[in-house]
Each structure stands twice: as structure tokens, then as C-alpha cells.
Design a protein around this motif. Structure first.
Motif, PDB file in Angstrom:
ATOM      1  N   PRO A 258       8.827   1.536  -3.719  1.00  0.00           N
ATOM      2  CA  PRO A 258       8.786   0.737  -2.491  1.00  0.00           C
ATOM      3  C   PRO A 258       8.363  -0.697  -2.795  1.00  0.00           C
ATOM      4  O   PRO A 258       7.771  -0.985  -3.835  1.00  0.00           O
ATOM      5  CB  PRO A 258       7.738   1.454  -1.642  1.00  0.00           C
ATOM      6  N   ASP A 259       8.640  -1.577  -1.869  1.00  0.00           N
ATOM      7  CA  ASP A 259       8.258  -2.986  -1.982  1.00  0.00           C
ATOM      8  C   ASP A 259       6.749  -3.080  -1.737  1.00  0.00           C
ATOM      9  O   ASP A 259       6.279  -2.946  -0.603  1.00  0.00           O
ATOM     10  CB  ASP A 259       9.040  -3.806  -0.958  1.00  0.00           C
ATOM     11  N   LEU A 260       5.991  -3.306  -2.791  1.00  0.00           N
ATOM     12  CA  LEU A 260       4.534  -3.310  -2.701  1.00  0.00           C
ATOM     13  C   LEU A 260       4.006  -4.502  -1.913  1.00  0.00           C
ATOM     14  O   LEU A 260       3.017  -4.378  -1.186  1.00  0.00           O
ATOM     15  CB  LEU A 260       3.922  -3.275  -4.104  1.00  0.00           C
ATOM     16  N   ASN A 261       4.651  -5.637  -2.020  1.00  0.00           N
ATOM     17  CA  ASN A 261       4.225  -6.788  -1.242  1.00  0.00           C
ATOM     18  C   ASN A 261       4.447  -6.546   0.256  1.00  0.00           C
ATOM     19  O   ASN A 261       3.610  -6.923   1.077  1.00  0.00           O
ATOM     20  CB  ASN A 261       4.944  -8.066  -1.687  1.00  0.00           C
ATOM     21  N   GLN A 262       5.546  -5.890   0.590  1.00  0.00           N
ATOM     22  CA  GLN A 262       5.808  -5.588   2.002  1.00  0.00           C
ATOM     23  C   GLN A 262       4.747  -4.642   2.555  1.00  0.00           C
ATOM     24  O   GLN A 262       4.274  -4.817   3.674  1.00  0.00           O
ATOM     25  CB  GLN A 262       7.207  -4.982   2.173  1.00  0.00           C
ATOM     26  N   TYR A 263       4.357  -3.638   1.741  1.00  0.00           N
ATOM     27  CA  TYR A 263       3.271  -2.737   2.164  1.00  0.00           C
ATOM     28  C   TYR A 263       2.007  -3.556   2.450  1.00  0.00           C
ATOM     29  O   TYR A 263       1.375  -3.393   3.494  1.00  0.00           O
ATOM     30  CB  TYR A 263       2.975  -1.687   1.088  1.00  0.00           C
ATOM     31  N   TYR A 264       1.646  -4.426   1.518  1.00  0.00           N
ATOM     32  CA  TYR A 264       0.433  -5.234   1.666  1.00  0.00           C
ATOM     33  C   TYR A 264       0.518  -6.095   2.937  1.00  0.00           C
ATOM     34  O   TYR A 264      -0.427  -6.116   3.742  1.00  0.00           O
ATOM     35  CB  TYR A 264       0.227  -6.114   0.429  1.00  0.00           C
ATOM     36  N   GLU A 265       1.620  -6.800   3.103  1.00  0.00           N
ATOM     37  CA  GLU A 265       1.780  -7.673   4.275  1.00  0.00           C
ATOM     38  C   GLU A 265       1.731  -6.867   5.574  1.00  0.00           C
ATOM     39  O   GLU A 265       1.077  -7.277   6.543  1.00  0.00           O
ATOM     40  CB  GLU A 265       3.094  -8.454   4.176  1.00  0.00           C
ATOM     41  N   ASP A 266       2.422  -5.738   5.599  1.00  0.00           N
ATOM     42  CA  ASP A 266       2.437  -4.906   6.801  1.00  0.00           C
ATOM     43  C   ASP A 266       1.045  -4.382   7.131  1.00  0.00           C
ATOM     44  O   ASP A 266       0.623  -4.395   8.289  1.00  0.00           O
ATOM     45  CB  ASP A 266       3.413  -3.732   6.638  1.00  0.00           C
ATOM     46  N   PHE A 267       0.337  -3.915   6.095  1.00  0.00           N
ATOM     47  CA  PHE A 267      -1.006  -3.397   6.356  1.00  0.00           C
ATOM     48  C   PHE A 267      -1.920  -4.503   6.872  1.00  0.00           C
ATOM     49  O   PHE A 267      -2.638  -4.310   7.860  1.00  0.00           O
ATOM     50  CB  PHE A 267      -1.624  -2.745   5.116  1.00  0.00           C
ATOM     51  N   MET A 268      -1.918  -5.634   6.225  1.00  0.00           N
ATOM     52  CA  MET A 268      -2.792  -6.731   6.649  1.00  0.00           C
ATOM     53  C   MET A 268      -2.466  -7.170   8.074  1.00  0.00           C
ATOM     54  O   MET A 268      -3.367  -7.543   8.837  1.00  0.00           O
ATOM     55  CB  MET A 268      -2.706  -7.904   5.672  1.00  0.00           C
ATOM     56  N   ALA A 269      -1.199  -7.117   8.448  1.00  0.00           N
ATOM     57  CA  ALA A 269      -0.798  -7.488   9.813  1.00  0.00           C
ATOM     58  C   ALA A 269      -1.409  -6.542  10.847  1.00  0.00           C
ATOM     59  O   ALA A 269      -1.671  -6.953  11.983  1.00  0.00           O
ATOM     60  CB  ALA A 269       0.721  -7.505   9.932  1.00  0.00           C
ATOM     61  N   THR A 270      -1.653  -5.289  10.475  1.00  0.00           N
ATOM     62  CA  THR A 270      -2.242  -4.339  11.421  1.00  0.00           C
ATOM     63  C   THR A 270      -3.690  -4.676  11.752  1.00  0.00           C
ATOM     64  O   THR A 270      -4.212  -4.205  12.756  1.00  0.00           O
ATOM     65  CB  THR A 270      -2.199  -2.883  10.878  1.00  0.00           C
ATOM     66  N   LEU A 271      -4.319  -5.495  10.937  1.00  0.00           N
ATOM     67  CA  LEU A 271      -5.721  -5.846  11.170  1.00  0.00           C
ATOM     68  C   LEU A 271      -5.888  -6.858  12.299  1.00  0.00           C
ATOM     69  O   LEU A 271      -6.965  -6.966  12.881  1.00  0.00           O
ATOM     70  CB  LEU A 271      -6.346  -6.405   9.889  1.00  0.00           C
ATOM     71  N   GLY A 272      -4.839  -7.610  12.580  1.00  0.00           N
ATOM     72  CA  GLY A 272      -4.914  -8.641  13.608  1.00  0.00           C
ATOM     73  C   GLY A 272      -5.494  -9.922  13.041  1.00  0.00           C
ATOM     74  O   GLY A 272      -6.265  -9.903  12.075  1.00  0.00           O
ATOM     75  N   ALA A 273      -5.143 -11.020  13.611  1.00  0.00           N
ATOM     76  CA  ALA A 273      -5.523 -12.335  13.101  1.00  0.00           C
ATOM     77  C   ALA A 273      -7.038 -12.523  13.021  1.00  0.00           C
ATOM     78  O   ALA A 273      -7.547 -13.137  12.088  1.00  0.00           O
ATOM     79  CB  ALA A 273      -4.911 -13.432  13.967  1.00  0.00           C
ATOM     80  N   ASP A 274      -7.764 -11.970  13.976  1.00  0.00           N
ATOM     81  CA  ASP A 274      -9.221 -12.159  13.994  1.00  0.00           C
ATOM     82  C   ASP A 274      -9.954 -11.280  12.984  1.00  0.00           C
ATOM     83  O   ASP A 274     -11.116 -11.540  12.664  1.00  0.00           O
ATOM     84  CB  ASP A 274      -9.782 -11.881  15.384  1.00  0.00           C
ATOM     85  N   ASN A 275      -9.306 -10.225  12.491  1.00  0.00           N
ATOM     86  CA  ASN A 275      -9.961  -9.285  11.586  1.00  0.00           C
ATOM     87  C   ASN A 275      -9.432  -9.323  10.157  1.00  0.00           C
ATOM     88  O   ASN A 275      -9.891  -8.561   9.308  1.00  0.00           O
ATOM     89  CB  ASN A 275      -9.823  -7.859  12.122  1.00  0.00           C
TER      90      ASN A 275
ATOM     91  N   GLY B  90     -13.786  -0.977   6.176  1.00  0.00           N
ATOM     92  CA  GLY B  90     -13.729   0.004   7.260  1.00  0.00           C
ATOM     93  C   GLY B  90     -12.334   0.524   7.556  1.00  0.00           C
ATOM     94  O   GLY B  90     -12.172   1.478   8.315  1.00  0.00           O
ATOM     95  N   GLU B  91     -11.328  -0.075   6.977  1.00  0.00           N
ATOM     96  CA  GLU B  91      -9.939   0.353   7.188  1.00  0.00           C
ATOM     97  C   GLU B  91      -9.388   1.132   5.992  1.00  0.00           C
ATOM     98  O   GLU B  91      -8.178   1.255   5.827  1.00  0.00           O
ATOM     99  CB  GLU B  91      -9.062  -0.872   7.452  1.00  0.00           C
ATOM    100  N   GLN B  92     -10.289   1.663   5.162  1.00  0.00           N
ATOM    101  CA  GLN B  92      -9.876   2.351   3.932  1.00  0.00           C
ATOM    102  C   GLN B  92      -8.901   3.494   4.203  1.00  0.00           C
ATOM    103  O   GLN B  92      -7.854   3.597   3.567  1.00  0.00           O
ATOM    104  CB  GLN B  92     -11.110   2.871   3.178  1.00  0.00           C
ATOM    105  N   GLU B  93      -9.237   4.357   5.129  1.00  0.00           N
ATOM    106  CA  GLU B  93      -8.366   5.511   5.414  1.00  0.00           C
ATOM    107  C   GLU B  93      -6.992   5.062   5.875  1.00  0.00           C
ATOM    108  O   GLU B  93      -5.983   5.621   5.453  1.00  0.00           O
ATOM    109  CB  GLU B  93      -9.006   6.427   6.460  1.00  0.00           C
ATOM    110  N   ALA B  94      -6.929   4.071   6.730  1.00  0.00           N
ATOM    111  CA  ALA B  94      -5.637   3.576   7.229  1.00  0.00           C
ATOM    112  C   ALA B  94      -4.818   2.964   6.094  1.00  0.00           C
ATOM    113  O   ALA B  94      -3.601   3.170   6.014  1.00  0.00           O
ATOM    114  CB  ALA B  94      -5.854   2.549   8.335  1.00  0.00           C
TER     115      ALA B  94
END
Length: 162
Positions: free
Chosen positions: A32-49, A148-152
Motif C-alpha cells: 500500500p501507499d505508506l504516505n497516503q496511510y500517514y496523510e489519511d491517519f493524520m487527517a482524522t485527528l483534525g486541524a486542532d489535534n 492517545g490515538e495509538q489503537e486507531a
């Protein structure tokens, strides 16, 4: 006639096994595209987090993962929080050779161990590093430390391979 059929079936079986055997080491499953995974996961945190992250290159790369550069990588995402009190770090590598996966996993585990043994400085940060994980999926090796988002983060990574 029975002897002829037996020989024919034996020959067919032998050819089938030979055809399958040659592909085992040569099969190149697309990771899989590892950068896409990283970007997608970070996006789930929201801009403030979303923590401020930096690319690990040059001296930082060697300091965090001594010897990693010795292994050929098809793709890599090496990111760490810009502030030491934030326990976020992603080291995602697709190696050229699956036989290097164990050595790279050991490097990543050494990073976790050094952080847990005081490298992370702050007690809360050390506790988060205790939950960090090294995951290996064929030629792909990942160190995921996501506070705190380790499991996700781990769950999202695992879904890439299901």
C-alpha cells in the motif's frame, strides 16, 4: 492403460508443482501507499489535534534509526513530532528485500526501547511510548507511536493489509 494414465497424472502433478515453485521468491505483491496511510491517519485527528511533524533526514535519521540507510527501501515515510513532549512518530518502510524486515524491525524496536528507558524525558511521554508498536507485513515494517490515538493508528495500518 492404467500405467499410462498413472504416468500422465504424475507428470501433470510434477509440472504443476514446478510451475508454482518458481514464483514463490519472485512474487512482488504491491504494498500500500505508506504516505497516503500517514496523510489519511493524520487527517482524522483534525486541524486542532494534529501535532507538528518533521521529516527525519540526514543526521536526525541516523540518530533516530542508526543503520536504517543500509537497507534498500522502495518507499519510506519517516516522521517525528517537532516537540519532544509529543509522543508521535511514524517510521513506515517498504523494503526492497523481505529478508531485511527483521533487521529493520529490530532497529525500530531499539528506538522504542530507548524512548521508554528515558529518551522521551517526560513521564507521560514515556507511558505513551510503552504503547508504541513495531508491525511487520512482508516487506513493510512500521513503527507507530501515536499517543492517545495509538489503537486507531494501528487499526488503520492493519486495514491496509486485509
Amino acid at each position: 492403460m492404467k500405467k499410462f494414465i498413472t504416468i500422465l497424472l504424475t507428470l501433470t502433478l510434477a509440472l504443476s508443482l514446478a510451475a508454482c515453485g518458481g514464483r514463490e521468491g519472485d512474487f512482488d505483491e504491491k504494498a500500500p501507499d505508506l504516505n497516503q496511510y500517514y496523510e489519511d491517519f493524520m487527517a482524522t485527528l483534525g486541524a486542532d489535534n494534529t501535532p507538528a511533524m518533521m521529516d527525519l533526514e540526514g543526521e536526525f535519521l541516523e540518530a533516530y534509526y542508526p543503520g536504517l540507510g543500509e537497507y534498500g527501501a522502495k518507499q519510506s515515510v519517516l516522521k517525528a513530532a517537532a516537540i519532544t513532549s509529543v509522543p508521535y512518530e511514524f517510521a513506515l518502510v517498504e523494503l526492497e528485500k523481505e529478508s531485511d524486515a527483521k533487521a529493520v524491525a529490530d532497529l525500530f524496536q531499539a528506538r522504542i526501547d530507548s524512548q521508554v528507558q528515558g529518551g522521551a524525558f517526560y513521564p507521560e511521554t514515556i507511558e505513551s511510548w510503552k504503547k508504541a508498536q513495531v508491525l511487520t507485513k512482508g516487506r513493510v515494517v512500521a513503527l507507530i507511536s501515536a499517543g492517545g490515538e495509538q489503537e486507531a493508528a494501528v487499526s488503520a495500518f492493519e486495514k491496509l493489509f486485509s
